[in-house]
Design a protein around this motif. Structure first.
Motif, short mmCIF file in Angstrom:
data_model
loop_
_atom_site.label_atom_id
_atom_site.label_comp_id
_atom_site.label_asym_id
_atom_site.label_seq_id
_atom_site.Cartn_x
_atom_site.Cartn_y
_atom_site.Cartn_z
N GLY A 34 0.79 -1.23 0.00
CA GLY A 34 0.00 0.00 0.00
C GLY A 34 0.82 1.27 0.00
O GLY A 34 0.26 2.36 0.01
N VAL A 35 2.16 1.14 0.02
CA VAL A 35 2.97 2.35 -0.21
C VAL A 35 3.06 2.54 -1.72
O VAL A 35 2.75 1.64 -2.50
CB VAL A 35 4.39 2.28 0.41
N GLY A 36 3.49 3.69 -2.15
CA GLY A 36 3.60 3.92 -3.60
C GLY A 36 2.24 4.21 -4.18
O GLY A 36 1.55 5.14 -3.75
N ALA A 37 1.81 3.38 -5.12
CA ALA A 37 0.58 3.65 -5.88
C ALA A 37 -0.66 3.88 -4.99
O ALA A 37 -1.54 4.65 -5.35
CB ALA A 37 0.33 2.52 -6.86
N GLN A 38 -0.73 3.21 -3.82
CA GLN A 38 -1.92 3.38 -2.97
C GLN A 38 -1.78 4.49 -1.93
O GLN A 38 -2.70 4.75 -1.14
CB GLN A 38 -2.25 2.05 -2.27
N GLY A 39 -0.61 5.11 -1.88
CA GLY A 39 -0.46 6.34 -1.07
C GLY A 39 -0.06 6.19 0.38
O GLY A 39 0.02 7.18 1.10
N GLY A 40 0.22 4.96 0.86
CA GLY A 40 0.63 4.78 2.26
C GLY A 40 2.03 5.34 2.51
O GLY A 40 2.82 5.48 1.59
N SER A 41 2.31 5.65 3.79
CA SER A 41 3.60 6.28 4.11
C SER A 41 4.55 5.29 4.79
O SER A 41 4.24 4.70 5.82
CB SER A 41 3.36 7.47 5.04
N LEU A 42 5.74 5.13 4.20
CA LEU A 42 6.76 4.23 4.74
C LEU A 42 7.17 4.66 6.15
O LEU A 42 7.25 3.84 7.06
CB LEU A 42 7.97 4.22 3.79
N SER A 43 7.43 5.95 6.33
CA SER A 43 7.93 6.41 7.63
C SER A 43 6.86 6.22 8.73
O SER A 43 7.19 5.83 9.85
CB SER A 43 8.40 7.86 7.57
N GLU A 44 5.61 6.46 8.42
CA GLU A 44 4.54 6.28 9.41
C GLU A 44 4.42 4.81 9.82
O GLU A 44 4.29 4.48 10.99
CB GLU A 44 3.18 6.71 8.83
N VAL A 45 4.48 3.92 8.81
CA VAL A 45 4.39 2.49 9.10
C VAL A 45 5.54 2.06 10.01
O VAL A 45 5.34 1.34 10.99
CB VAL A 45 4.42 1.67 7.78
N CYS A 46 6.74 2.54 9.71
CA CYS A 46 7.91 2.17 10.51
C CYS A 46 7.79 2.69 11.93
O CYS A 46 8.12 2.00 12.89
CB CYS A 46 9.19 2.69 9.87
N LYS A 47 7.30 3.91 12.04
CA LYS A 47 7.18 4.55 13.36
C LYS A 47 6.32 3.70 14.30
O LYS A 47 6.66 3.49 15.45
CB LYS A 47 6.54 5.93 13.17
#
Ligand SMILES: O=C(O)c1cc(=O)[nH]c(=O)n1[C@@H]1O[C@H](COP(=O)(O)O)[C@@H](O)[C@H]1O
Length: 273
Positions: free
Chosen positions: A211-224
């Motif tokens: 869901g990162v990339g084309a679906q707009g999710g945030s890598l840094s938020e997920v990691c946090k």
């Protein structure tokens, strides 16, 4: 591959990227269509260009099944190529299977024995006896849908059942199943605010996060909110990497996109290890 080997690869490569191999003949460069097996040639070029930047590849079987027997053969050639050429890479058959027990056993054989994937995605809807046949395979991993990245996730997964949201019930109940140590879970990157709650239930499990990339999710938020002591995340991007260009430079451009993600991951991991 064991979970420990996957963790080692994450540390070595400073990456927890899973590249999604969702090949659509309408989107790949036109010059490949003249070749005998365009899907495999596309995958091979993408894999050769990105293998040092990612720890996993995730072909979604829909993109192969759509082309019938030829598509299935392309999938087989792709998994064989990864296993033979880059054996340290974790492989995910994104097939979202699950059925009555004896049928699930055959699905498990198809992906773990015949195709020799390290893992397969499954749906939890049919419950314990539909998932346990997958869990019986040693050093193979079953990645169960928990909270998915799409809008429809709110139709059922977040409904309250017996005082608790359904996705939480799924996570908790699955921890009582035989060989549950072979479970990983899918949690969509578009649902970053849920990761804290999810980690309370499954602190040690790996989470596959599309869901990162084309679906707009945030890598840094997920990691946090989602990372644990061993990283515990596999972040997938499919279209954002493999369709970075539809020209003859497609593999080079895919590498550039994968590199951006790997560098962001390296920055996050370096604070950890
Ligand atoms: O199980 C999955 O991988 C999956 C679960 C989910 O909740 N959302 C989701 O997008 N996926 C898959 O992850 C990939 C996402 O692709 P991109 O949006 O192109 O990066 C596709 O293969 C989806 O089928």
């Amino acid at each position: 591959m064991t979970t420990q080997q996957l963790i080692e690869q994450i540390k070595i490569k400073k990456s927890f990227l899973a590249v999604g191999l969702d090949v659509d003949l309408d989107k790949i460069p036109k010059h490949l269509l003249e070749l005998e097996d365009p899907i495999f040639e596309f995958n091979k070029a993408i894999i050769d260009a990105t293998h040092d930047l990612c720890v996993a590849y995730k072909p979604n079987t829909a993109f192969y099944e759509a082309y019938g027997i030829k598509g299935w053969m392309s999938l087989q050639k792709t998994i064989n190529y990864i296993n033979e050429t880059y054996p340290d890479i974790f492989t995910i058959a994104d097939a979202k299977r699950g059925d009555i027990g004896n049928t699930s056993s055959m699905y498990a054989k198809a992906f773990f024995e015949d195709l020799n994937f390290d893992s397969v995605t499954v749906a939890p809807y049919m419950g314990k006896d539909s998932v346990e046949p997958f869990l019986a395979f040693e050093n193979k991993h079953t990645i169960m849908l928990a909270l998915t990245s799409n809008e429809g996730a709110f139709d059922f997964q977040t409904l309250t059942v017996d005082g608790k949201e359904l996705y939480k019930q799924v996570l908790e109940t699955s921890k009582t199943w035989k060989n549950c140590e072979n479970l990983m879970y899918v949690v969509g990157a578009t649902k970053a605010e849920y990761f804290t709650e999810i980690r309370k239930i499954v602190p040690d499990s790996f989470l596959l996060v599309p869901g990162v990339g084309a679906q707009g999710g945030s890598l840094s938020e997920v990691c946090k909110y989602g990372m644990n002591a061993n990283v515990g995340l596999l972040i997938n991007s499919s279209r954002g990497i493999i369709y970075a260009s539809n020209g003859t430079d497609f593999a080079e451009k895919a590498r550039a996109e994968a590199l951006k993600m790997q560098q962001e991951m390296e920055g996050i991991i370096s604070l950890k290890f």
